[in-house]
Design an enzyme around this catalytic site. Structure first.
Site, mmCIF file in Angstrom:
data_model
loop_
_atom_site.group_PDB
_atom_site.id
_atom_site.type_symbol
_atom_site.label_atom_id
_atom_site.label_comp_id
_atom_site.label_asym_id
_atom_site.label_seq_id
_atom_site.Cartn_x
_atom_site.Cartn_y
_atom_site.Cartn_z
ATOM 1 N N GLU A 39 -2.748 -4.683 -3.254
ATOM 2 C CA GLU A 39 -3.143 -5.642 -4.285
ATOM 3 C C GLU A 39 -3.104 -5.005 -5.665
ATOM 4 O OE1 GLU A 39 -4.642 -4.804 -1.521
ATOM 5 O OE2 GLU A 39 -6.002 -6.349 -0.768
ATOM 6 N N ASN A 70 0.842 -1.199 0.000
ATOM 7 C CA ASN A 70 0.000 0.000 0.000
ATOM 8 C C ASN A 70 0.876 1.247 0.000
ATOM 9 O OD1 ASN A 70 0.574 -0.885 2.669
ATOM 10 N ND2 ASN A 70 -1.076 0.332 3.531
ATOM 11 N N ASN A 121 -1.071 8.518 0.702
ATOM 12 C CA ASN A 121 -0.832 9.890 0.265
ATOM 13 C C ASN A 121 -1.544 10.837 1.209
ATOM 14 O OD1 ASN A 121 -1.447 12.430 -1.488
ATOM 15 N ND2 ASN A 121 0.080 11.287 -2.646
ATOM 16 N N CYS A 131 -10.315 -5.032 -0.325
ATOM 17 C CA CYS A 131 -11.416 -4.079 -0.529
ATOM 18 C C CYS A 131 -12.099 -4.345 -1.872
ATOM 19 C CB CYS A 131 -10.899 -2.642 -0.452
ATOM 20 S SG CYS A 131 -10.066 -2.089 -1.945
HETATM 21 N N1 THU Z 1 -5.420 -1.431 2.032
HETATM 22 C C1 THU Z 1 -4.819 -2.278 1.156
HETATM 23 O O1 THU Z 1 -3.625 -2.121 0.842
HETATM 24 N N2 THU Z 1 -5.556 -3.272 0.630
HETATM 25 C C2 THU Z 1 -6.889 -3.476 0.867
HETATM 26 O O2 THU Z 1 -7.484 -4.368 0.294
HETATM 27 C C3 THU Z 1 -7.594 -2.616 1.810
HETATM 28 C C4 THU Z 1 -6.794 -1.551 2.469
HETATM 29 C C5 THU Z 1 -4.632 -0.323 2.590
HETATM 30 C C6 THU Z 1 -5.125 1.055 2.256
HETATM 31 C C7 THU Z 1 -4.545 1.875 3.377
HETATM 32 O O3 THU Z 1 -3.220 2.244 3.014
HETATM 33 C C8 THU Z 1 -4.463 0.908 4.531
HETATM 34 O O4 THU Z 1 -4.651 -0.390 4.004
HETATM 35 C C9 THU Z 1 -5.513 1.152 5.619
HETATM 36 O O5 THU Z 1 -6.772 1.179 5.086
#
Ligand code: THU
Length: 157
Positions: A74, A61, A64, A112
């Site tokens: 993902e 992830n 920003n 998500c």
């Molecule tokens: N996040 C992901 O990298 N993948 C997901 O499927 C859901 C959430 C990240 C986004 C954000 O940087 C952190 O998790 C907290 O929501």
């Protein structure tokens, strides 16, 4: 009135009982979390994509200060894999989350909705099912296809 039921099958494994290939992918996702950029959520997500040519591409992830401008692990992994290897199917994707406060997710990390849609697109464009490994501290859930994670997915046919 009619009613239909949708069922999905997922396997539940302990990390210790994973096969060598799956274990390697999970370890790559765990290791990738170290490269996450998560100064706002303090939640580090790692994703590792196994390609048909046996290359493993990882993503994390990337947050920003203007929150919606960030990207999930993902999608970072899949967009990178598809950019580098536009003709190579993705066979599997492992996902893990590590919180700075609580450590690795106790229950398997569930992607998500937007990431599910992108996972499905990757699967469809190569007409190859993508196994998805959702990792938690105690258990790993495995579905055989990204489709299983997104019933009633958007399509424009
Ligand atoms: N996040 C992901 O990298 N993948 C997901 O499927 C859901 C959430 C990240 C986004 C954000 O940087 C952190 O998790 C907290 O929501």
């Amino acid at each position: 009135m009619k009613a239909r039921k949708i069922e999905i099958k997922y396997e539940i494994h302990s990390i210790g009982e994973l096969g060598a290939e799956d274990r390697k992918l999970v370890d790559a996702a765990i290791e990738a979390t170290q490269r996450s950029y998560a100064p706002y959520s303090h939640f580090h997500v790692g994703a590792a994509a196994l390609l048909e040519n046996d290359v493993i591409v990882t993503g994390t992830n990337q947050e920003n200060v203007a929150y919606p401008s960030g990207l999930c692990a993902e999608r970072t992994a899949l967009f990178y894999a598809n950019s580098q290897y536009p003709y190579v199917p993705v066979k599997a994707l492992a996902i893990v989350g590590i919180s700075e406060v609580n450590g690795m997710n106790r229950t398997p990390l569930s992607p998500c909705g937007a990431c599910r849609q992108v996972m499905l697109e990757t699967e469809n464009r190569f007409a190859t099912p993508m196994r998805v490994l959702l990792c938690g501290k105690e258990e790993v859930y495995i579905v055989e296809s990204a489709k299983d994670l997104l019933p009633f997915a958007f399509d424009n046919y």
